[in-house]
Design an enzyme around this catalytic site. Sequence first.
Site, short mmCIF file in Angstrom:
data_model
loop_
_atom_site.label_atom_id
_atom_site.label_comp_id
_atom_site.label_asym_id
_atom_site.label_seq_id
_atom_site.Cartn_x
_atom_site.Cartn_y
_atom_site.Cartn_z
N SER A 158 0.85 -1.19 0.00
CA SER A 158 0.00 0.00 0.00
C SER A 158 0.88 1.23 0.00
O SER A 158 2.04 1.19 0.45
CB SER A 158 -0.88 0.00 1.25
OG SER A 158 -1.39 1.28 1.55
N TYR A 183 0.37 -0.14 10.72
CA TYR A 183 -0.03 -0.58 9.38
C TYR A 183 1.05 -0.24 8.36
O TYR A 183 1.43 -1.07 7.53
CB TYR A 183 -1.35 0.12 9.00
CG TYR A 183 -1.77 -0.11 7.57
CD1 TYR A 183 -2.18 -1.37 7.14
CD2 TYR A 183 -1.77 0.93 6.65
CE1 TYR A 183 -2.57 -1.58 5.82
CE2 TYR A 183 -2.17 0.73 5.33
CZ TYR A 183 -2.57 -0.53 4.92
OH TYR A 183 -2.96 -0.73 3.62
#
Length: 312
Positions: A158, A183
């Site tokens: 990502s 994350y």
Amino acid sequence: MTMEQQHKIGSGFGAGSTARDVLAGIDLTGKTALVTGGYSGLGLAGVRALVDAGARVVVPARRPETAREALRDVPRVDVRELDLGDLESVRRLSDHLLDDGRELDLVITNAGIMACPETRVGPGWEAHFATNHLGHFALVNRLRPLLAERARVVSVTSSGHFLSGIRWDDLQFCDGYDRWLAYAQSKTANALFAVQLNALGVQAFTAHPGSILTPLQRHIPRDEQIAQGWISEDGTQAEGFKSPEQGAATAIWAATSPLLDGLGGLYAQDCDIAEPATGDDMLIGGVKPWAVDPDDAARLWEISADLTGQGR
């Protein structure tokens, strides 16, 4: 160095391309793919496209009954139980697949969690690092005997990696937890995994799918999604966000495109090799140097091997 190769190759596809678009003319009959989390969001869209191209697909799932229901109308799919946050679950699944003995031609490590409340799994590992990275690290390494001679592994990452490299001094967030940095670190780890796996002789790529609203956002309150500009007050997703079919396309392209023969260890975006990031705008994307650094990739591999007992 990997960063020197991080430039578009003129794939002919782009941000609007779908998984089916990038598979046009590619026959996967007789091929077997494994797609973690292939029963919702991007994973489901990718599995449908792979099956339409002729592939058989193994779908490891933390919720196998939910997965079977989501995939009930998709042929040639084999749902298996897997909790990536539990190394014993990884061992059970990999043992079953090794016993089956079927070669794997494509592996897409798509499953993941994002910005969840502080959670500890296994021996106290931070859940993002454990689930998004260590679980996939252990799974792929245990399944290496099944990888076909020309197999490809695609690690889904990502643009969240922009927010953090690897926190070498505090991988497990023992000194204060931040859900977005947790994350982000895991997404950098996903990219570095592909760099080192490729260096070890298994063709591997990292794929950034783009911005897509999927169940991955389940831990993000609606008000926060509005504040981030992801959705409007009436729930309409922001301009520039992709559909799941478009979001799945980059990983499918990286797993199957003949243009990538002879390449590897690279970060892909919008169905092409990504350019180095020149700023901090995650919507523009690109790849930060810490996500493709070969020395960091080798260092993280050694740490991950020590933690999981795999990858030696």
